[in-house]
Design an enzyme around this catalytic site. Sequence first.
Site, PDB file in Angstrom:
ATOM      1  N   SER A 136       0.876  -1.167   0.000  1.00 30.08           N
ATOM      2  CA  SER A 136       0.000   0.000   0.000  1.00 30.08           C
ATOM      3  C   SER A 136       0.909   1.210   0.000  1.00 30.08           C
ATOM      4  O   SER A 136       2.059   1.125   0.462  1.00 30.08           O
ATOM      5  CB  SER A 136      -0.889   0.010   1.253  1.00 30.08           C
ATOM      6  N   TYR A 150      -1.985  -0.617  10.659  1.00 33.75           N
ATOM      7  CA  TYR A 150      -2.158  -1.074   9.281  1.00 33.75           C
ATOM      8  C   TYR A 150      -0.949  -0.701   8.425  1.00 33.75           C
ATOM      9  O   TYR A 150      -0.398  -1.544   7.707  1.00 33.75           O
ATOM     10  CB  TYR A 150      -3.429  -0.487   8.671  1.00 33.75           C
TER      11      TYR A 150
END
Length: 282
Positions: A136, A150
Site C-alpha cells: 500500500s 495497518y
Amino acid sequence: MKSQKVWFVTGASKGLGLTLVKELLAQDYLVVATSRTKQALEDEIGDHENFLPLEVDITNDADVNRAVLSAIDYFGRIDVLVNNAGYGQTGALEELSDLETRRNYDVNVFGSLNFIRHITPYFRRQQSGHIFNIASIGGLVGNFPAFGVYCSTKFAVAGFTEALAVEMQPFGVHTTLVYPGYFRTEFLSENSIHTAANPIADYISARETEAAHLQQIHGNQANDPQRAAMLLIELSTMSNPPFHFLMGEDAYELAKNKINALTAEIEKWKSYTVSTGFEQSV
C-alpha cells in the site's frame, strides 16, 4: 502461450483480487483463487474450466500448504503469485489491543509469508515465476492518524519483499512490490475495515481521519481497479518488470512528497549523522 500461465491470487472474493481474477479469466489465463469461504468465490465467478476456487485460512500454515498442493495437483504448476489478501485496521496505537494488532499482522504479513514459503520451492525448481506482493502507499508513507498499525503491516511487507527480490533473482524469479493508492473497492467499507473495539475520546485526529476515509474517500477513490488488474497482467509479461511499483497518481504524489521530506531532513542533520565515526589520528 499465455493461456498456460497459472496465476495464484489470494484474497480474491472482492476488491482488486476479484477484479484481477475476472480479467485473468477473460484473457484465458489459468487461475487459482483463495478466500475465507469458497462459496464467496463461486458466487462471484461461477463455474469456469480455467478456475480453481479454494477456501483457505491464510494464517494457518498447514492450510496454505494444502492449498498450494491442490493448485499444483490441479494445474501442474504455478507461474504467478499475487499476495493480495489483507484488511485495514484503524485505531490509534494506544487504543488497539494486542489481539487486534496481532490479528492484522497475522493476515497482512504472516499470511503472505505463508504463501511465499510454500510456493517459492516450485519457482526455484522451475527456474521461473513472478511474485506480486500488494503492499500500500501506506507502506511507504505512514503519517496517517489511526492507520499506524495497518501501515506498519505494509511497511513489513515492503521490508521482506526487498530481501525476497534479491533472494529469488538467481532462480529467474521476478518480484514486484506494489504500492497502490486509493482504488474504488470495498476496502474502506464498514463491512471490510476494522475499527478499534475500545476507542479513546482524546484521539480526535484519529476519529477525523477514520471519518474522512469511511465517509468521504470511500466511493470516491480516483483509481479504477479494472485498470490496475490490466496493469498487473501487463507487468507479468515483461522480461524485466519493475521491483518497486507505485500504482495511482495519488501514490506517486505521496511517495514524491515523502522522498523530498526525507531528503531534506537527512541533509539538515547530516553533520550530526556523520559525526559518529572514530576520530582519525593524524
